[in-house]
Design an enzyme around this catalytic site. Structure first.
Site, mmCIF file in Angstrom:
data_model
loop_
_atom_site.group_PDB
_atom_site.id
_atom_site.type_symbol
_atom_site.label_atom_id
_atom_site.label_comp_id
_atom_site.label_asym_id
_atom_site.label_seq_id
_atom_site.Cartn_x
_atom_site.Cartn_y
_atom_site.Cartn_z
ATOM 1 N N GLU A 115 15.082 -30.321 6.350
ATOM 2 C CA GLU A 115 15.263 -29.494 5.143
ATOM 3 C C GLU A 115 16.688 -28.958 5.110
ATOM 4 O OE1 GLU A 115 12.084 -26.594 5.134
ATOM 5 O OE2 GLU A 115 10.588 -28.118 4.704
ATOM 6 N N HIS A 243 13.896 -20.559 -4.804
ATOM 7 C CA HIS A 243 13.779 -21.957 -4.370
ATOM 8 C C HIS A 243 14.338 -22.828 -5.488
ATOM 9 C CE1 HIS A 243 12.226 -25.708 -2.843
ATOM 10 N NE2 HIS A 243 11.767 -25.097 -1.773
ATOM 11 N N ARG A 289 19.975 -23.317 0.518
ATOM 12 C CA ARG A 289 19.205 -23.028 -0.695
ATOM 13 C C ARG A 289 19.937 -22.169 -1.717
ATOM 14 N NH1 ARG A 289 13.104 -21.865 1.019
ATOM 15 N NH2 ARG A 289 13.036 -24.019 1.708
ATOM 16 N N HIS A 350 11.141 -17.117 -4.699
ATOM 17 C CA HIS A 350 10.350 -17.794 -3.674
ATOM 18 C C HIS A 350 10.066 -16.914 -2.460
ATOM 19 C CE1 HIS A 350 8.875 -21.219 -1.411
ATOM 20 N NE2 HIS A 350 9.801 -21.079 -0.486
ATOM 21 N N ARG A 385 17.451 -16.877 4.094
ATOM 22 C CA ARG A 385 16.559 -17.478 5.094
ATOM 23 C C ARG A 385 16.784 -18.987 5.184
ATOM 24 N NH1 ARG A 385 11.135 -19.910 4.598
ATOM 25 N NH2 ARG A 385 11.565 -19.821 2.369
HETATM 26 P P1 FAD Z 1 0.982 -14.330 3.189
HETATM 27 O O1 FAD Z 1 0.664 -15.648 3.713
HETATM 28 O O2 FAD Z 1 1.521 -14.251 1.810
HETATM 29 O O3 FAD Z 1 -0.339 -13.460 3.245
HETATM 30 C C1 FAD Z 1 -0.399 -12.205 2.605
HETATM 31 C C2 FAD Z 1 -1.839 -11.744 2.617
HETATM 32 O O4 FAD Z 1 -1.903 -10.376 2.258
HETATM 33 C C3 FAD Z 1 -2.723 -12.474 1.629
HETATM 34 O O5 FAD Z 1 -3.963 -12.703 2.241
HETATM 35 C C4 FAD Z 1 -2.879 -11.468 0.489
HETATM 36 O O6 FAD Z 1 -4.051 -11.614 -0.267
HETATM 37 C C5 FAD Z 1 -2.907 -10.183 1.270
HETATM 38 N N1 FAD Z 1 -2.547 -8.979 0.527
HETATM 39 C C6 FAD Z 1 -1.419 -8.711 -0.157
HETATM 40 N N2 FAD Z 1 -1.467 -7.464 -0.659
HETATM 41 C C7 FAD Z 1 -2.654 -6.933 -0.270
HETATM 42 C C8 FAD Z 1 -3.297 -5.681 -0.486
HETATM 43 N N3 FAD Z 1 -2.752 -4.700 -1.224
HETATM 44 N N4 FAD Z 1 -4.526 -5.502 0.051
HETATM 45 C C9 FAD Z 1 -5.129 -6.473 0.772
HETATM 46 N N5 FAD Z 1 -4.565 -7.682 0.995
HETATM 47 C C10 FAD Z 1 -3.343 -7.891 0.479
HETATM 48 N N6 FAD Z 1 7.737 -20.924 4.666
HETATM 49 C C11 FAD Z 1 7.987 -21.777 5.667
HETATM 50 O O7 FAD Z 1 8.383 -21.353 6.760
HETATM 51 N N7 FAD Z 1 7.788 -23.109 5.486
HETATM 52 C C12 FAD Z 1 7.340 -23.632 4.321
HETATM 53 O O8 FAD Z 1 7.150 -24.835 4.208
HETATM 54 C C13 FAD Z 1 7.082 -22.745 3.247
HETATM 55 N N8 FAD Z 1 6.669 -23.216 2.048
HETATM 56 C C14 FAD Z 1 6.331 -22.323 1.078
HETATM 57 C C15 FAD Z 1 5.824 -22.801 -0.130
HETATM 58 C C16 FAD Z 1 5.408 -21.935 -1.111
HETATM 59 C C17 FAD Z 1 4.865 -22.449 -2.411
HETATM 60 C C18 FAD Z 1 5.518 -20.535 -0.895
HETATM 61 C C19 FAD Z 1 5.061 -19.572 -1.944
HETATM 62 C C20 FAD Z 1 6.061 -20.057 0.293
HETATM 63 C C21 FAD Z 1 6.462 -20.938 1.276
HETATM 64 N N9 FAD Z 1 6.989 -20.488 2.481
HETATM 65 C C22 FAD Z 1 7.263 -21.367 3.476
HETATM 66 C C23 FAD Z 1 7.045 -19.067 2.781
HETATM 67 C C24 FAD Z 1 5.832 -18.718 3.666
HETATM 68 O O9 FAD Z 1 4.709 -19.406 3.195
HETATM 69 C C25 FAD Z 1 5.536 -17.250 3.687
HETATM 70 O O10 FAD Z 1 6.685 -16.503 3.916
HETATM 71 C C26 FAD Z 1 4.533 -16.928 4.787
HETATM 72 O O11 FAD Z 1 3.403 -17.735 4.640
HETATM 73 C C27 FAD Z 1 4.154 -15.469 4.736
HETATM 74 O O12 FAD Z 1 3.057 -15.272 5.570
HETATM 75 P P2 FAD Z 1 2.433 -13.816 5.650
HETATM 76 O O13 FAD Z 1 1.252 -13.932 6.544
HETATM 77 O O14 FAD Z 1 3.479 -12.850 5.940
HETATM 78 O O15 FAD Z 1 1.964 -13.522 4.133
HETATM 79 C C1 SIN Z 2 9.619 -26.095 0.998
HETATM 80 O O1 SIN Z 2 8.736 -26.855 1.370
HETATM 81 O O2 SIN Z 2 10.588 -26.437 0.331
HETATM 82 C C2 SIN Z 2 9.492 -24.646 1.336
HETATM 83 C C3 SIN Z 2 10.085 -24.414 2.647
HETATM 84 C C4 SIN Z 2 10.346 -22.956 2.834
HETATM 85 O O3 SIN Z 2 10.233 -22.157 1.916
HETATM 86 O O4 SIN Z 2 10.725 -22.607 3.956
#
Ligand code: FAD
Ligand code: SIN
Length: 546
Positions: A115, A243, A289, A350, A385
């Site tokens: 990437e 993104h 990015r 993103h 990031r």
């Molecule tokens: P999340 O996975 O967002 O989980 C948050 C949780 O908190 C959810 O369950 C939500 O319902 C809950 N929540 C929120 N507010 C409340 C509330 N008030 N009360 C109760 N529950 C609540 N990163 C990478 O490193 N590689 C990738 O390939 C990548 N691809 C991505 C693709 C997309 C489309 C997106 C959107 C993001 C991507 N990212 C990627 C970023 C990455 O997915 C996130 O930064 C990471 O998953 C965050 O994990 P987390 O556990 O912190 O939060």
């Molecule tokens: C992607 O697959 O392009 C998302 C990767 C990331 O947000 O780190």
């Protein structure tokens, strides 16, 4: 009142991995606002960056991360997180995560994607739906633990702190301490009090603050807003990552076209089919990015076009269908065959690089309150990031936070937390006032606080958000809380934090690009933008306890 040892807010990678680590012997409540898999994690495509090949090294990964972070990463944090990556990946595999593999010279080996900004292939992935596989594996493991209870469709409203709880402060003897949270059960429309000696914010990011985003609806910055209201420090909120390639189609809501597509040779072109990234960066379509997103924004503004194209047709169809089954089939649903035609794409909000200030072990400034994952700001990402470093951060920091609470348990206690007081609140009489403000904030942030900023637009945004905040506070007092109202209150808070942080940084660095100061200012390198709620304002939700 529900009493647990650990209250985990959020069921993405950060929350689930932490819960699995503390569950025996601790009793854990995971509160999650929709179904348990619904999270940013679930939509992650590209994968997890970590050093697993002989051609790679932690040192090179560190160098790539620091370069992307544009002078604002904390190097010791970067080193600690990246060095711990391989061990945590091994653990994830042991839990049941299945990464894509390929035939190597010594038999089956992990398939590594590439990437933007990475100088080596190091992205572990499960085809192009890595997050879905992470959620599947972790939720299956959590279901097998009797002492983890998941509360779906429960949305946390506010943290309960010793200061807020009044009497409890005396009992704990601490100046301030997190004791639990008020939570709305969305199905029963009741508000419950959850008490725990340790609370983990794993609530993810805030993409929904912007009109166009790759994030699902849960991403309303609730954790950051709750922590800020409770008095914790929040840093670097001006660094919102856009993104470069979100699918452009009137019927597609927030569908990402992974950077891995460019990693496999996808080329960005204008509508006339002419590649343009060579004008902007030697790495062309695989430049970092922030540079790619700004280049697309510039091309669109210059030409008046509403999107650009991402062309991967030079790769064999069989390869694309095997490597990107999710992207291939989703695009087909919208009438786009990625094996034969370029994909229309636009940049979209993103990732939130800033967040609640924490140590690398997830500790916030408030005892008893931890934050991990996208909700936290550890110093790993700096001003931008590096792709696929966020899942790695969530994984490593969840582990480290669990280790920390095991070594230094928060004091257990049966505090009598005050129950939620609804006051004289009424049902919302006109939902339109809520939905109008939602739309207004998201459009205002897109237009005035987007990829390219100016002082004038930021000042305009500041005065708009001040007016909106007044209205929203009034609704919060007058109306019985609903999830829409709670999320509106949170996106307004986070929007204000982003605007204030952006106005507070008189330079351009990484993701924060201001035409009035188009260059980085060396005096601002290594300087975080830290915000705390002014003490004089009091805490809004504590008024409900009066
Ligand atoms: P999340 O996975 O967002 O989980 C948050 C949780 O908190 C959810 O369950 C939500 O319902 C809950 N929540 C929120 N507010 C409340 C509330 N008030 N009360 C109760 N529950 C609540 N990163 C990478 O490193 N590689 C990738 O390939 C990548 N691809 C991505 C693709 C997309 C489309 C997106 C959107 C993001 C991507 N990212 C990627 C970023 C990455 O997915 C996130 O930064 C990471 O998953 C965050 O994990 P987390 O556990 O912190 O939060
Ligand atoms: C992607 O697959 O392009 C998302 C990767 C990331 O947000 O780190």
């Amino acid at each position: 009142m529900k009493q647990f040892d650990f209250l985990v807010l959020g069921s993405g990678l950060a929350g689930l991995f932490f819960a699995l680590k503390v569950a025996p012997p601790g009793r854990v409540a995971i509160v999650t606002k929709k179904s348990s898999a619904e999270s940013n994690t679930n939509y992650a495509q590209g994968g997890i960056a970590s050093v697993t090949s002989k051609e790679d090294s932690i040192e090179i990964h560190v160098r790539d991360t620091l370069r992307a972070g544009a002078g604002l990463c904390r190097e010791e944090v970067v080193r600690a997180i990246l060095a711990d990556g391989p061990a945590r990946i091994a653990e994830l595999i042991e839990i049941g995560m299945k990464f894509s593999e390929r035939e190597g010279s010594e038999g089956r080996e992990l398939d590594l994607g590439r990437e933007g900004g990475h100088s080596k292939r190091r992205i572990l992935h499960a085809k192009d739906a890595t997050g879905r596989e992470i959620e599947r594996a972790l939720l299956a493991a959590a279901a097998a633990r009797p002492n983890i209870e998941i509360f779906e469709n429960h949305i946390a409203i506010d943290l309960i702190t010793a200061q807020k709880a009044g009497g409890a402060a005396g009992e704990t003897g601490a100046a301030n301490r997190c004791l639990g949270a008020y939570v709305l059960d969305r199905n029963r429309n009741t508000i419950e009090t959850f008490a725990a000696r340790t609370v983990l914010l794993a609530t993810g990011g805030c993409g929904k603050v912007y009109l166009y985003t790759t994030n699902p609806d849960i991403a309303t910055g609730d954790g950051v807003a709750m922590a800020y209201r409770a008095g914790a420090a929040v840093a670097n909120m001006e660094f919102v990552q856009f993104h470069p390639t979100c699918l452009f189609h009137p019927k597609a809501k927030s569908f990402l076209i992974s950077e891995a597509v460019r990693g496999e040779g996808g080329i960005l072109k204008n509508i006339a089919g002419v590649p343009f990234m060579d004008k902007y960066h030697p790495l062309k379509s695989l430049a970092p990015r922030d540079i790619v997103a700004r280049a697309i924004d510039n091309e669109m503004k210059k030409s008046g076009q509403d999107h650009v194209l991402l062309d991967i047709t030079r790769k064999p169809a069989a390869f694309l269908i095997e490597r990107f089954p999710n992207i291939h089939s989703t695009c087909l649903q919208y009438g786009i065959d990625i094996t034969r035609e370029p994909i229309p794409v636009v940049p979209a909000a993103h990732y939130q690089c800033g967040g609640v200030v924490t140590t690398v072990d997830g500790q916030t400034e408030i005892p008893g309150l931890y934050a991990v994952g996208e909700a936290a700001c550890t110093g790993l990402h700096g001003a931008n990031r590096l792709a696929s470093n966020s899942l790695l951060e969530a994984l490593v920091c969840a582990h480290r936070a669990a280790e920390r609470v095991r070594a230094h348990p928060d004091p257990a206690g049966e505090w009598a937390l005050p129950p939620w007081q609804p006051g004289h609140a009424q049902n919302v009489d006109e939902m339109v006032v809520i939905s109008h403000n939602w739309d207004e904030i998201r459009r205002m942030m897109w237009d005035y606080v987007g990829i390219v900023r100016t002082n004038k637009r930021l000042q305009r945004a500041r005065s708009r958000i001040a007016n909106l905040q007044e209205e929203i506070q009034q609704y919060y007092w007058d109306f019985i809380v609903t999830s829409d109202l709670l999320e509106l209150r949170n996106i307004a808070t986070v929007a204000e934090l982003i605007i204030t942080s952006a106005l507070g940084r008189p330079e351009s660095r990484g993701l924060h690009y201001n035409l009035d100061y188009p260059n980085p200012d060396p005096a601002w390198a290594q300087r975080d933008t830290v915000l705390r709620k002014p003490a004089a304002g009091g805490n809004e939700s504590s008024k409900r306890l009066d």
